[in-house]
Every structure is written in structure tokens, then in C-alpha cells.
Scaffold this motif. Structure first.
Motif, PDB file in Angstrom:
ATOM      1  N   TRP B   8       0.564  -1.050  -0.022  1.00 22.98           N
ATOM      2  CA  TRP B   8      -0.382  -0.145   0.190  1.00 22.98           C
ATOM      3  C   TRP B   8       0.745   1.525   0.405  1.00 22.98           C
ATOM      4  N   ASN B   9       0.373   2.057  -0.564  1.00 19.42           N
ATOM      5  CA  ASN B   9       0.575   3.449  -0.265  1.00 19.42           C
ATOM      6  C   ASN B   9       0.916   4.314   0.836  1.00 19.42           C
ATOM      7  N   ASP B  10       1.541   5.081   1.395  1.00 21.85           N
ATOM      8  CA  ASP B  10       1.377   5.255   2.008  1.00 21.85           C
ATOM      9  C   ASP B  10       0.364   6.189   1.859  1.00 21.85           C
ATOM     10  N   GLY B  11      -0.772   7.040   2.501  1.00 23.56           N
ATOM     11  CA  GLY B  11      -1.850   8.151   2.650  1.00 23.56           C
ATOM     12  C   GLY B  11      -3.006   7.866   2.876  1.00 23.56           C
ATOM     13  N   ASN B  12      -3.830   8.687   3.547  1.00 24.33           N
ATOM     14  CA  ASN B  12      -5.155   8.514   3.725  1.00 24.33           C
ATOM     15  C   ASN B  12      -5.581   6.676   4.095  1.00 24.33           C
ATOM     16  N   ALA B  13      -6.040   6.151   3.476  1.00 26.94           N
ATOM     17  CA  ALA B  13      -6.282   5.088   3.179  1.00 26.94           C
ATOM     18  C   ALA B  13      -5.448   4.434   4.424  1.00 26.94           C
ATOM     19  N   LYS B  14      -4.484   3.861   4.315  1.00 22.26           N
ATOM     20  CA  LYS B  14      -3.546   3.020   4.288  1.00 22.26           C
ATOM     21  C   LYS B  14      -3.426   3.371   6.145  1.00 22.26           C
ATOM     22  N   ALA B  15      -3.021   5.068   6.340  1.00 25.34           N
ATOM     23  CA  ALA B  15      -3.076   5.099   8.256  1.00 25.34           C
ATOM     24  C   ALA B  15      -4.542   4.633   8.673  1.00 25.34           C
ATOM     25  N   ARG B  16      -6.032   5.190   7.363  1.00 23.27           N
ATOM     26  CA  ARG B  16      -7.396   4.755   8.455  1.00 23.27           C
ATOM     27  C   ARG B  16      -7.653   3.492   8.481  1.00 23.27           C
ATOM     28  N   VAL B  17      -6.857   2.786   8.128  1.00 22.13           N
ATOM     29  CA  VAL B  17      -7.104   0.834   8.546  1.00 22.13           C
ATOM     30  C   VAL B  17      -6.112   0.442   9.801  1.00 22.13           C
ATOM     31  N   LEU B  18      -4.854   1.341   9.774  1.00 19.28           N
ATOM     32  CA  LEU B  18      -3.577   0.859  10.750  1.00 19.28           C
ATOM     33  C   LEU B  18      -4.310   1.276  11.741  1.00 19.28           C
ATOM     34  N   ASP B  19      -4.717   2.553  11.982  1.00 20.35           N
ATOM     35  CA  ASP B  19      -5.168   3.310  12.959  1.00 20.35           C
ATOM     36  C   ASP B  19      -6.482   2.298  13.986  1.00 20.35           C
ATOM     37  N   PHE B  20      -7.101   2.125  12.595  1.00 19.70           N
ATOM     38  CA  PHE B  20      -8.936   1.303  13.369  1.00 19.70           C
ATOM     39  C   PHE B  20      -7.872  -0.113  13.623  1.00 19.70           C
ATOM     40  N   VAL B  21      -7.387  -0.537  13.475  1.00 17.76           N
ATOM     41  CA  VAL B  21      -6.540  -1.894  14.205  1.00 17.76           C
ATOM     42  C   VAL B  21      -5.873  -1.319  15.680  1.00 17.76           C
ATOM     43  N   ARG B  22      -5.395  -0.480  15.376  1.00 22.11           N
ATOM     44  CA  ARG B  22      -4.779  -0.224  16.275  1.00 22.11           C
ATOM     45  C   ARG B  22      -5.522  -0.178  17.928  1.00 22.11           C
ATOM     46  N   SER B  23      -6.275   0.606  17.141  1.00 19.25           N
ATOM     47  CA  SER B  23      -7.253   1.041  18.078  1.00 19.25           C
ATOM     48  C   SER B  23      -8.544   0.160  19.121  1.00 19.25           C
ATOM     49  N   VAL B  24      -8.581  -1.101  17.849  1.00 12.27           N
ATOM     50  CA  VAL B  24      -9.521  -1.992  18.011  1.00 12.27           C
ATOM     51  C   VAL B  24      -8.246  -3.283  19.834  1.00 12.27           C
ATOM     52  N   THR B  25      -7.434  -2.663  19.147  1.00 12.87           N
ATOM     53  CA  THR B  25      -6.055  -4.195  19.671  1.00 12.87           C
ATOM     54  C   THR B  25      -5.385  -2.969  20.783  1.00 12.87           C
ATOM     55  N   THR B  26      -5.508  -2.045  21.072  1.00  7.03           N
ATOM     56  CA  THR B  26      -4.564  -1.447  21.888  1.00  7.03           C
ATOM     57  C   THR B  26      -6.002  -1.325  23.523  1.00  7.03           C
ATOM     58  N   PRO B  27      -5.655  -1.667  24.599  1.00  6.25           N
ATOM     59  CA  PRO B  27      -6.485  -1.587  26.144  1.00  6.25           C
ATOM     60  C   PRO B  27      -6.984   0.478  26.479  1.00  6.25           C
ATOM     61  N   GLY B  28      -7.787   0.305  26.636  1.00  7.18           N
ATOM     62  CA  GLY B  28      -8.552   1.633  26.127  1.00  7.18           C
ATOM     63  C   GLY B  28     -10.128   1.545  25.468  1.00  7.18           C
TER      64      GLY B  28
END
Lengths: 290, 290
Positions: B8-28
Motif C-alpha cells: 500500500w502507498n502511504d496515504g489516508n486509506a492506509k493510515a485509517r486502516v492501521l489506526d482502526f486496527v490499533r484502536s481495537v487492539t489497544t487497551p482503552g
């Protein structure tokens, strides 16, 4: 006792189970690729107690009782009339016959969301107790069978419930009672409809129901494989066990600790003998039942 | 490039996917229990190339061609007449419309076992090649999407295909192409019947088909959950994406490396904007496509 199947007595049934698991996991002619290690188990009478009535029958009778109390004029028609009059002949259909039970649940919960149905099931399990064992229904799983599920999972099997009863009923407790995630629960269910972001139960029953010849059909649609191991206890499990490499039949022959009945399993017991399925005597093979 | 989503190229789509995965797997506050981490992906146009015609349409056209060659008198009736006369208007229904395609496959393979159907699909994939890309169909999965499936699995998601097309067709290649076991393939299928130890395909089509509002219904019956993540590319995926927490829409806008078309995705693109789904531009967001 410790090790796998700790609540099983040493004997033929335990030895055959352990031998089979060893044969499919040991490099050599009997080895089976882990991807093909699918195990399917009937629920009522195989993983949990189904007497004196199906747990799901108790669930639906309580619902009907509440409905007729809320509106006594309902007592003029069925199923409420049978309930009010304690018409055992009529109710026996629900106690003993899977299709009638599935239809009863579907009709009583028509038009609500799957989430609202789950709430109703949660409430039932939080409060209802087994009528003769005197414990919550969440305590009536057979401990030796749970150990068998553990043994299979430890050997890279994916384990499924395959119930003639309601899929969405069992899912509510399958993770806590059996360690089986809800996506591994195969069973009968209502027709469903999606609208406005929610899945609603509708009036029909999905065909075929997951009993008798419907079981191998459901197992195919859900897994794309035949079961390597299948366990059951009744005539409705015969096609599923026929389609498996290793068939296991639980026999209810312990009136002291559970119940003793072969009714509804006559054909299964005959086929078991012919096909060499492993018949598990609850009385002789289970050191502990619950 | 290395790390997750390497193609994937760096950009909005890749960042949003990575952010979402991080948010659901990080305690909080955004954490999601692993048991609820279900991801569902449409197949045609989302995980593999669907142009110039559905791969399954090619499969069935070859079958019909063989059938009319074996018995030329068939050319008097449909679908063989359209095929012999190259009636593009008639064939367009098959190229573009999922229900007609599902029915076509079901009718052409009526009465055989699921095992025999699998043999036919195996043979197709062993020999057929994509008409414009010139490679075997087993090479037309989108590499960036396969990396997304890997990322989700690495974060304890269970990943499912949810295809409007044939479940039993996709299962044959889902493990090798996507790393998705066949029990995690949800899709449309024929009615089935068990007899004498075998599961047979029968003439009907299981209802609803797994497209449009049928997708959330199939996902419920198969998983008992809503998807946490869902990916699609067309209007038929809107209900599935609506029912997910994170929706991803693949946009075909790369005529040089793949195809460029919004036809059949007009509504999906409009809803994506309103609901804030992540729209993935194949041209801008994918560094490599295949």
C-alpha cells in the motif's frame, strides 16, 4: 485422575477415542491434514442433558406462559390452551419433537431483532434451573464430553456444535459452556431479514432444519467438509455419524446420575453396531457426569 | 517496503486502516474483545479481479460450451443459443448480474455431489487463464488486500469471505489464494440434499442469495455477530458495510494496471461519503496490484 479425558473411566470407549486421535495426528498412513480435522457434535443429549424436557422447550413454555398471563384471552387457542390445561399429549410434541419445537420458538419470537432474541435467552439462562437436577441450566453440560472437545482442540481440530435445536439459542452459552465460539454453532433457525441496519427474525423456519439428513447438509454449507469425528445420541444423528470417519454415540443408561432411555435412539444403536461406532455408556464410561 | 500493508502507498486509506486496527487492539475505550473481531470481505472486485467478466461466469460459459458441443441440438434453447450466437445482450446478464449467474451455475451442475462439483472447479482453475491479464485465475487476487487479511489475522481477527457468487466455487481456492479456510467462506449456493452418505446439489438456489441485504443475513447465520470490519466494492455490498464498524470500499480507478469502472458502485460511493467509509483508490493507494 489427570491427563486427557480425566473424567472417563478406562475402558473400550476411552481407548478407541485416544487411539483415533493419535492415529490422525501421527505421521504415517492414518495422518490427517489439520485443515481437515473437523469435529461436529449434536447438542441435546450429547453435550448437555435433554431430559425431562429439552432446555429449549422449557424456554418456550415460559415465554408462552408469560404471553397468556399478559393476555388471558389467548387461552382459547393453541399453544396456550395446552399450557393452561396442562395437556400432556399436546405438550409431548414439544418435549420430544425437534421440528415442532423449532417452529414454536420461531413463531413466538417473530419480528424481533437477533439482538433482542439474545437478550431473552440471556435472561432465561440467568434465572432458570433444571427441574430435577436443581442446578442452573448452565451447569448441565457433560464434563467428560467437554474434556473430549478440549482433547480435539488440543490436537488442532475445529470443533462445531451441530444441533437440531435453535442455533441462536445455543450460541448464547456455547462459549462459556463448551469453549465453542458462536461462529462454530451450526443449528436450526428462523428465516431472517435485514433492514435499517438490523437483522430481524421472520416467521419461517430455515429449511432443511438441522436434524436427520439436514445435518450433513448444514455441515457442508458451514464447513465445506465432512466431519472427521462426529458425536450424537439419537436417531436424528445417524446421517451425521454416517458421514464421519469416527462416529461416537452417547448412550443414556444411568438412571441414578442422569436418565436412562433408548427411546429415539433405537435405530442409532442398531446402526452403531453394524458400522462399528464407539458407543459410550454414561454409566460405565463416565466417572463423573456433570 | 516492509511491515504491514507493504504494497500500500502511504496515504489516508492506509493510515485509517492501521489506526482502526490499533484502536481495537489497544487497551482503552476502543478496545474490542478478540472474540468479536470478525472481518468479512466481498470477493469479486474486492479480493480478486472481476473484469472483463466474473471468473465464475467464465467457468459456467465453458461448461455450457462443452454441453452444446456434446449435443448440438441444445443450441435451439437458452443459454446455449446465446452462447453459439454470441448474443452479448443475453450474456451481459451473466457477466454483470449475480442472481442470474448463481442460477446458471446451479442449473448446470444439478444432481451431482459436492465432491464432483469440486473436481470440476479444480480442473477449471488448473487450466483457465484470465482473458486480458494472461495469467492463471489463481494469480488475480489483489496483493494489497491479501496483506490486509494477513494484518487482521495477525491481530486476532477471524476473516471471512462473503461472496454473492458461489460459496463452493470460492472454497476450492480460498485457502491457497487468501489463507482463508473453507469453513470461513460465506456465499450463495444451491439447495442440497443428503442421501446414501453423500451431499448432492439440487436444482434450487438457497434463499436469500448472499448479495445486498442477504449479506448481513448470511453473516449472522454463519458467525452470530456483526462484522467489525467489512470490505466491498459495489452496491451489493452496501448492507454489509452498513452493518460493520469499519467499512472499506475498493474503487476501480486504474485503467492501466487493472480496470476503471464505477458502474454498479454509484450508490456505494455515495453512501461511503455520507458514512465516512474508507475509500481505497486502486490507482493511488495500491503500490502493487497483483
Amino acid at each position: 485422575m489427570s491427563g486427557p479425558l480425566a473424567s472417563w473411566n478406562d475402558g473400550n470407549a476411552k481407548a478407541r477415542v485416544l487411539d483415533f486421535v493419535r492415529s490422525v495426528t501421527t505421521p504415517g498412513p492414518g495422518f490427517v491434514d489439520p485443515r481437515d480435522r473437523i469435529a461436529t457434535f449434536d447438542n441435546d443429549g450429547t453435550l448437555w442433558c435433554e431430559k425431562p424436557l429439552y432446555i429449549q422447550a422449557d424456554f418456550i413454555l415460559r415465554r408462552w406462559k408469560a404471553m397468556v398471563e399478559a393476555d388471558p384471552s389467548r387461552a382459547a387457542g393453541q399453544p396456550y390452551k395446552a399450557l393452561v390445561e396442562n395437556d400432556r399429549a399436546w405438550l409431548a410434541n414439544l418435549y420430544d419433537h425437534v421440528p415442532e419445537l423449532v417452529r414454536g420458538v420461531t413463531e413466538a419470537y417473530e419480528g424481533i431483532t437477533t439482538a433482542a432474541f439474545e437478550d431473552a435467552v440471556q435472561e432465561f439462562f440467568a434465572t432458570a434451573r433444571h427441574p430435577t437436577l436443581g442446578v442452573p441450566y448452565t451447569s448441565v453440560a457433560y464434563r467428560p464430553m467437554c474434556e473430549l472437545l478440549d482433547l480435539l482442540r488440543a490436537n488442532d481440530f475445529r470443533v462445531f456444535v451441530c444441533t437440531g435445536g435453535g442455533r441462536d439459542f445455543i450460541r448464547v452459552v456455547s462459549e462459556s459452556m463448551y469453549g465453542i465460539p458462536r461462529e462454530n454453532v451450526i443449528g436450526s433457525g428462523p428465516t431472517l431479514e435485514y433492514r435499517d441496519g438490523e437483522v430481524y427474525r421472520t416467521k419461517g423456519v430455515e429449511q432443511p432444519i438441522d436434524d436427520g439428513p439436514g445435518k450433513p447438509v448444514h455441515i457442508w454449507t458451514r464447513t465445506g467438509r465432512r466431519p472427521l469425528v462426529a458425536g450424537g445420541n439419537a436417531d436424528g444423528d445417524v446421517p451425521m455419524l454416517e458421514s464421519a470417519r469416527f462416529g461416537l454415540l452417547v448412550r443414556h443408561d444411568d438412571p441414578g446420575r442422569e436418565f436412562a432411555y433408548d427411546t429415539g435412539a433405537e435405530r442409532a444403536l442398531a446402526v452403531a453396531e453394524r458400522r462399528g461406532w464407539t458407543v459410550v455408556s454414561m454409566k460405565s464410561d463416565f466417572a463423573t457426569i456433570f
